[in-house]
Enzyme design. Sequence first.
Site, mmCIF file in Angstrom:
data_model
loop_
_atom_site.group_PDB
_atom_site.id
_atom_site.type_symbol
_atom_site.label_atom_id
_atom_site.label_comp_id
_atom_site.label_asym_id
_atom_site.label_seq_id
_atom_site.Cartn_x
_atom_site.Cartn_y
_atom_site.Cartn_z
ATOM 1 C CG HIS A 33 -9.209 -20.657 13.427
ATOM 2 N ND1 HIS A 33 -9.901 -21.686 12.822
ATOM 3 C CD2 HIS A 33 -10.141 -19.718 13.763
ATOM 4 C CE1 HIS A 33 -11.201 -21.387 12.809
ATOM 5 N NE2 HIS A 33 -11.363 -20.204 13.368
ATOM 6 C CG ASP A 77 -5.798 -4.946 3.240
ATOM 7 O OD1 ASP A 77 -6.493 -4.235 2.494
ATOM 8 O OD2 ASP A 77 -5.236 -4.516 4.251
ATOM 9 C CG ASP A 118 -0.363 0.193 2.489
ATOM 10 O OD1 ASP A 118 0.851 0.416 2.527
ATOM 11 O OD2 ASP A 118 -1.089 0.155 3.492
ATOM 12 C CB CYS A 128 -9.601 -26.535 13.410
ATOM 13 S SG CYS A 128 -10.137 -24.859 13.813
ATOM 14 C CB CYS A 176 -11.895 -24.630 10.597
ATOM 15 S SG CYS A 176 -10.378 -23.816 10.064
ATOM 16 C CB CYS A 234 -6.765 -24.057 9.968
ATOM 17 S SG CYS A 234 -7.050 -23.933 11.747
HETATM 18 ZN ZN LIG Z 1 -9.244 -23.552 12.060
#
Ligand SMILES: [Zn+2]
Length: 380
Positions: free
Chosen positions: A341, A271, A90, A315, A310, A312
């Site tokens: 996460h 973002d 940016d 998790c 989820c 990830c």
């Molecule tokens: Zn997760």
Amino acid sequence: MFEYRVEATDGCARAGTLSTPHGPIPTPAFMPVGTLGVVKTLTTEEVDALGARMILANTYHLYLRPGHELVEELGGLHAFMRWRGPILTDSGGFQVFSLANIRRVYDDGVAFQSHIDGSTHTFTPESVMDIQRALGADVVMAFDECPPGGCDRSKAEAAGARTLEWLARCRDRFTELANRGAGPRQALFPVLQGNVFDDIRLDQARRARELDDWKGYGIGGLSVGEAKADMWRTLELLDSALPTDRPRYLMGVGYPDDLLEAIARGCDLFDCVAPTRNARHGTAWTSAEGQVNLKAARFRRDTGALDPSCDCYTCARYDRAYLRHMVVASEWLAMRLLSIHNLRFLVRLGEEARSRITEGAFEPWRSEWLERYRQERRAE
Ligand SMILES: [Zn+2]
């Protein structure tokens, strides 16, 4: 290069691909924020494993520390931070207007004091192009004046006019640097201002388009305290005012529900620092309970996954009781695991939106998702 191909649409929502020198970005896409050239607490391998394709870094912060010249000397931002994918920087406009201690705005640029040591600096449209060239991002943003959220009409008008004058100067310097041949291949996106004033917004879009055939458009000045309804109306206006074959980057947004609402209104790139900042405060997003704070006593004996739906790393391996214990004890690992996460949550939301748009099933999925996410949570 920097071609944007729209592959499917559903209502105003779009699924597309933006090509860059460091690989394609399927959209809609959330870009993790690495303010200082690091996505806080994570390695670039971990960011890559989240499925993130493009990340964002910050001109203002990298200029002050460690300095863009040093980054250039060390091979540019990609080499410096060991990130092989696309990077967007940016322009520093937002930080100068929100972080720097004291500032004076001239037609030529902005004089400001570093928030780190109080030293005095000046940004001009030209210097900001030079800095972003030295950093070597794929997409660079034009230097803009960001009036505070809730400002009056005359202030929004003046900031919009100055932003357009600076945009023409950014374009000239960017072209001059690119014509020298050596250095990174980059695309320059304008930043459209105008707060929540419809006519200023439309004027910004029209006049920016007159200045060049841009490879993409940044939408600035939203999510700065205005009512949600104003943000959605502005995006609907811009959807019809911007070319359909260019990506639209909604700057600084967002939270999961904002992301889906903006995708529905034709935005492609996003973002926000919220995923990592919330993680540092023990807050996480879940698809069935919305935002939860792991400090809550109800998680003490909760052996379920943070978000059962989820995929990830966090998790898959840890339960809420253990995460809560680490959050309460201020363990660093909790910040890392919750960052993983929260970032995956937004990256995956973009991926899911993309497949639903491609299937032509975005609208029913979006309303069902939002209803589940926003449903009344148990008292914490
Ligand atoms: Zn997760």
